[in-house]
Design an enzyme around this catalytic site. Sequence first.
Site, PDB file in Angstrom:
ATOM      1  N   TYR A   8      91.081  -3.490-113.473  1.00 37.29           N
ATOM      2  CA  TYR A   8      89.866  -3.489-114.314  1.00 37.29           C
ATOM      3  C   TYR A   8      89.992  -2.364-115.328  1.00 37.29           C
ATOM      4  O   TYR A   8      90.961  -1.604-115.323  1.00 37.29           O
ATOM      5  CB  TYR A   8      88.615  -3.299-113.433  1.00 37.29           C
ATOM      6  CG  TYR A   8      87.298  -3.624-114.138  1.00 37.29           C
ATOM      7  CD1 TYR A   8      87.064  -4.890-114.692  1.00 37.29           C
ATOM      8  CD2 TYR A   8      86.284  -2.668-114.247  1.00 37.29           C
ATOM      9  CE1 TYR A   8      85.863  -5.183-115.322  1.00 37.29           C
ATOM     10  CE2 TYR A   8      85.075  -2.962-114.882  1.00 37.29           C
ATOM     11  CZ  TYR A   8      84.871  -4.225-115.419  1.00 37.29           C
ATOM     12  OH  TYR A   8      83.678  -4.511-116.042  1.00 37.29           O
ATOM     13  N   ARG A  14      81.984  -4.592-113.642  1.00 39.91           N
ATOM     14  CA  ARG A  14      82.041  -5.705-112.690  1.00 39.91           C
ATOM     15  C   ARG A  14      82.996  -5.453-111.514  1.00 39.91           C
ATOM     16  O   ARG A  14      83.068  -6.271-110.601  1.00 39.91           O
ATOM     17  CB  ARG A  14      82.463  -6.986-113.417  1.00 39.91           C
ATOM     18  CG  ARG A  14      81.392  -7.537-114.338  1.00 39.91           C
ATOM     19  CD  ARG A  14      81.703  -8.971-114.734  1.00 39.91           C
ATOM     20  NE  ARG A  14      80.609  -9.567-115.481  1.00 39.91           N
ATOM     21  CZ  ARG A  14      79.501 -10.047-114.916  1.00 39.91           C
ATOM     22  NH1 ARG A  14      79.345 -10.018-113.612  1.00 39.91           N
ATOM     23  NH2 ARG A  14      78.554 -10.562-115.661  1.00 39.91           N
ATOM     24  N   TRP A 104      77.469  -7.256-123.770  1.00 38.55           N
ATOM     25  CA  TRP A 104      78.308  -6.071-123.578  1.00 38.55           C
ATOM     26  C   TRP A 104      79.324  -5.882-124.678  1.00 38.55           C
ATOM     27  O   TRP A 104      79.624  -4.767-125.091  1.00 38.55           O
ATOM     28  CB  TRP A 104      79.024  -6.141-122.222  1.00 38.55           C
ATOM     29  CG  TRP A 104      78.082  -6.196-121.067  1.00 38.55           C
ATOM     30  CD1 TRP A 104      77.710  -7.310-120.360  1.00 38.55           C
ATOM     31  CD2 TRP A 104      77.344  -5.100-120.499  1.00 38.55           C
ATOM     32  NE1 TRP A 104      76.802  -6.963-119.390  1.00 38.55           N
ATOM     33  CE2 TRP A 104      76.569  -5.622-119.443  1.00 38.55           C
ATOM     34  CE3 TRP A 104      77.284  -3.732-120.765  1.00 38.55           C
ATOM     35  CZ2 TRP A 104      75.725  -4.824-118.669  1.00 38.55           C
ATOM     36  CZ3 TRP A 104      76.452  -2.934-119.997  1.00 38.55           C
ATOM     37  CH2 TRP A 104      75.685  -3.480-118.955  1.00 38.55           C
TER      38      TRP A 104
HETATM   39  C1  KDV Z   1      80.806  -3.703-119.923  1.00 38.80           C
HETATM   40  C2  KDV Z   1      80.075  -3.962-118.722  1.00 38.80           C
HETATM   41  C3  KDV Z   1      78.649  -4.379-116.456  1.00 38.80           C
HETATM   42  C4  KDV Z   1      77.899  -4.587-115.305  1.00 38.80           C
HETATM   43  C5  KDV Z   1      77.645  -5.860-114.873  1.00 38.80           C
HETATM   44  C6  KDV Z   1      78.844  -6.757-116.709  1.00 38.80           C
HETATM   45  C7  KDV Z   1      79.127  -5.494-117.188  1.00 38.80           C
HETATM   46  C8  KDV Z   1      79.851  -5.262-118.326  1.00 38.80           C
HETATM   47  N1  KDV Z   1      81.383  -3.513-120.896  1.00 38.80           N
HETATM   48  C9  KDV Z   1      79.601  -2.912-117.978  1.00 38.80           C
HETATM   49  N2  KDV Z   1      78.896  -3.119-116.882  1.00 38.80           N
HETATM   50  C10 KDV Z   1      78.108  -6.927-115.574  1.00 38.80           C
END
Ligand code: KDV
EC number: 5.3.99.2
Length: 199
Positions: A8, A14, A104
């Site tokens: 990641y 995630r 995001w």
């Molecule tokens: C980014 C990002 C998340 C939390 C849950 C999607 C996400 C995407 N860039 C950061 N945190 C789902």
Amino acid sequence: MPNYKLLYFNMRGRAEIIRYIFAYLDIKYEDHRIEQTDWPKIKPTLPFGKIPVLEVEGLTLHQSLAIARYLTKNTDLAGKTELEQCQADAVVDTLDDFMSLFPWAETNQDLKKQMFNELLTRQAPHLLKDLDTYLGDKEWFIGNYVTWADFYWDVCSTTLLVLKPDLLDIYPRLASLRNKVQDIPAISAWILKRPQTKL
Ligand code: KDV
């Protein structure tokens, strides 16, 4: 125990639910974090072009919640009965649906800010009200023991609180559930040890 490699970005994002589960179950894994600049070269090598993925036994598993569910199989973290497993899965999906609404990757910063603001100020209160009602005066979301739904609440709310620090001011029971998760020794050890990132 199989050899696990998690891939990641250097973020909670995630992947963090998977890292919580590894920590709680005391499973060793490689927490491989890639640089944003290396992403374009790695993306085409992945089955669906997305991360996180978990490499295990020659397979490249994708989808964070499928990976989390696989790791919790046959543990109480998944829920002790099939009905409690369904309830835990449903809370996880409810949280994930909300987190997935955020744009995001939006590059227009004005639009991104406006959409985040809308979700945090107009949409989040409905979700929080429902979660608070569902939790009620119970110790945990499901049954009387911790499940990965409680973990996902901590993971998601940590990021939501970064974006809106007063989010839980009127929900002390939801704030208290976060503290209960963070007080689990394996989880508090991980939180102390993990790389500090905004998201
Ligand atoms: C980014 C990002 C998340 C939390 C849950 C999607 C996400 C995407 N860039 C950061 N945190 C789902």
